[in-house]
Write a protein that holds these residues in place. Sequence first.
Motif, PDB file in Angstrom:
ATOM      1  N   MET A  96       0.826  -1.209   0.000  1.00 56.13           N
ATOM      2  CA  MET A  96       0.000   0.000   0.000  1.00 56.13           C
ATOM      3  C   MET A  96       0.859   1.257   0.000  1.00 56.13           C
ATOM      4  N   ASN A  97       2.011   1.218   0.696  1.00 56.21           N
ATOM      5  CA  ASN A  97       2.902   2.383   0.676  1.00 56.21           C
ATOM      6  C   ASN A  97       3.471   2.630  -0.717  1.00 56.21           C
ATOM      7  N   ALA A  98       3.751   1.559  -1.447  1.00 58.38           N
ATOM      8  CA  ALA A  98       4.264   1.726  -2.815  1.00 58.38           C
ATOM      9  C   ALA A  98       3.238   2.458  -3.680  1.00 58.38           C
ATOM     10  N   TRP A  99       1.965   2.135  -3.481  1.00 55.55           N
ATOM     11  CA  TRP A  99       0.903   2.848  -4.205  1.00 55.55           C
ATOM     12  C   TRP A  99       0.905   4.325  -3.843  1.00 55.55           C
ATOM     13  N   VAL A 100       1.044   4.602  -2.557  1.00 51.25           N
ATOM     14  CA  VAL A 100       1.014   5.992  -2.084  1.00 51.25           C
ATOM     15  C   VAL A 100       2.196   6.774  -2.644  1.00 51.25           C
ATOM     16  N   PHE A 101       3.401   6.209  -2.559  1.00 50.43           N
ATOM     17  CA  PHE A 101       4.585   6.936  -3.000  1.00 50.43           C
ATOM     18  C   PHE A 101       4.539   7.231  -4.497  1.00 50.43           C
ATOM     19  N   ALA A 102       4.009   6.295  -5.277  1.00 44.37           N
ATOM     20  CA  ALA A 102       3.871   6.536  -6.722  1.00 44.37           C
ATOM     21  C   ALA A 102       2.923   7.695  -6.973  1.00 44.37           C
ATOM     22  N   GLY A 103       1.833   7.758  -6.207  1.00 46.02           N
ATOM     23  CA  GLY A 103       0.901   8.875  -6.336  1.00 46.02           C
ATOM     24  C   GLY A 103       1.518  10.187  -5.911  1.00 46.02           C
ATOM     25  N   PHE A 104       2.289  10.169  -4.811  1.00 45.03           N
ATOM     26  CA  PHE A 104       2.982  11.379  -4.355  1.00 45.03           C
ATOM     27  C   PHE A 104       3.926  11.893  -5.439  1.00 45.03           C
ATOM     28  N   ASP A 105       4.720  10.978  -6.010  1.00 41.45           N
ATOM     29  CA  ASP A 105       5.708  11.395  -7.012  1.00 41.45           C
ATOM     30  C   ASP A 105       5.039  12.054  -8.207  1.00 41.45           C
ATOM     31  N   GLU A 106       3.895  11.527  -8.581  1.00 40.77           N
ATOM     32  CA  GLU A 106       3.154  12.129  -9.708  1.00 40.77           C
ATOM     33  C   GLU A 106       2.737  13.555  -9.374  1.00 40.77           C
ATOM     34  N   THR A 107       2.256  13.761  -8.162  1.00 38.41           N
ATOM     35  CA  THR A 107       1.816  15.097  -7.757  1.00 38.41           C
ATOM     36  C   THR A 107       2.999  16.048  -7.624  1.00 38.41           C
ATOM     37  N   TYR A 108       4.096  15.589  -7.008  1.00 39.75           N
ATOM     38  CA  TYR A 108       5.279  16.441  -6.884  1.00 39.75           C
ATOM     39  C   TYR A 108       5.774  16.884  -8.260  1.00 39.75           C
ATOM     40  N   SER A 109       5.746  15.978  -9.210  1.00 41.30           N
ATOM     41  CA  SER A 109       6.207  16.293 -10.558  1.00 41.30           C
ATOM     42  C   SER A 109       5.323  17.367 -11.192  1.00 41.30           C
ATOM     43  N   ARG A 110       4.021  17.228 -11.008  1.00 43.03           N
ATOM     44  CA  ARG A 110       3.091  18.206 -11.587  1.00 43.03           C
ATOM     45  C   ARG A 110       3.256  19.582 -10.951  1.00 43.03           C
TER      46      ARG A 110
END
Length: 256
Positions: free
Chosen positions: A155-169
């Motif tokens: 579940m943390n891997a899912w969260v971190f992938a989502g965070f990275d997408e937002t940070y990039s945007r």
Amino acid sequence: LGHVRNDLLGAAVSSVLQFGGHKVTRVNLINDRGIHICKSMLAYELFGENETPESSGMKGDHLVGKYYVRFSQEFAREYKAWLGSDGASARFEIWKGQLSEEDADAPDENLRKRFDKEYEDAYFNAESPLGGSAKEMLVKWEAGDEDVITLWKKMNAWVFAGFDETYSRLGVEFDKVYYESDTYLLGKDVVRQGLEDGKFHQLEDGAIACDMEPLGFDSLKILQRRDGTSVYTTQDLGTALKRFADYDVDNMVYVV
């Protein structure tokens, strides 16, 4: 929105300080463990039916957030049902007996509304089946239970992938990312040493606390729960020491 605000404030403060000639290290701390994480994990175990970001079409952090909300909804239903029970009525009478004479003079209807609101945390910690299951999961996590750790990593891997997408945007970058799961043991060592040195003290229920009065606050700050698990402050102590060890720091600016 609160998290976006923090990201933008942190990025802005870093840029302003750097423009002013300071050497700036942009650091992020991710709360990747703790009771809040266990709430999401428990709700996913109970209601997730193996849903994934791919099967749901949701960003990973949004999917995990969905189960955090689901836990809150289920707990609210459980608490509402309990409030109508004989056990709640008995607890209300005990609670009322502990009030000051002035407070106890209020109409029972008003007192009951106040009790219903104020007792929720105590119910979660002492009587709630859902709360008990979430706390049990946290204890298992800190003990290294294989099944709990496997679910946590997924579940943390899912969260971190989502965070990275937002940070990039947002155009937000970090020089270093700390994770609570890497610093909480250091924090617990600090708390244990502080207790041995007499700087902290142990409460009757076993929790470890710091007296905040010397800093001008009429309160105690819990540094470790009575069951031995750590809280945000435990990790903050460990992470602060880690930052000073990792970098030649003159000042730390917290955006929280």
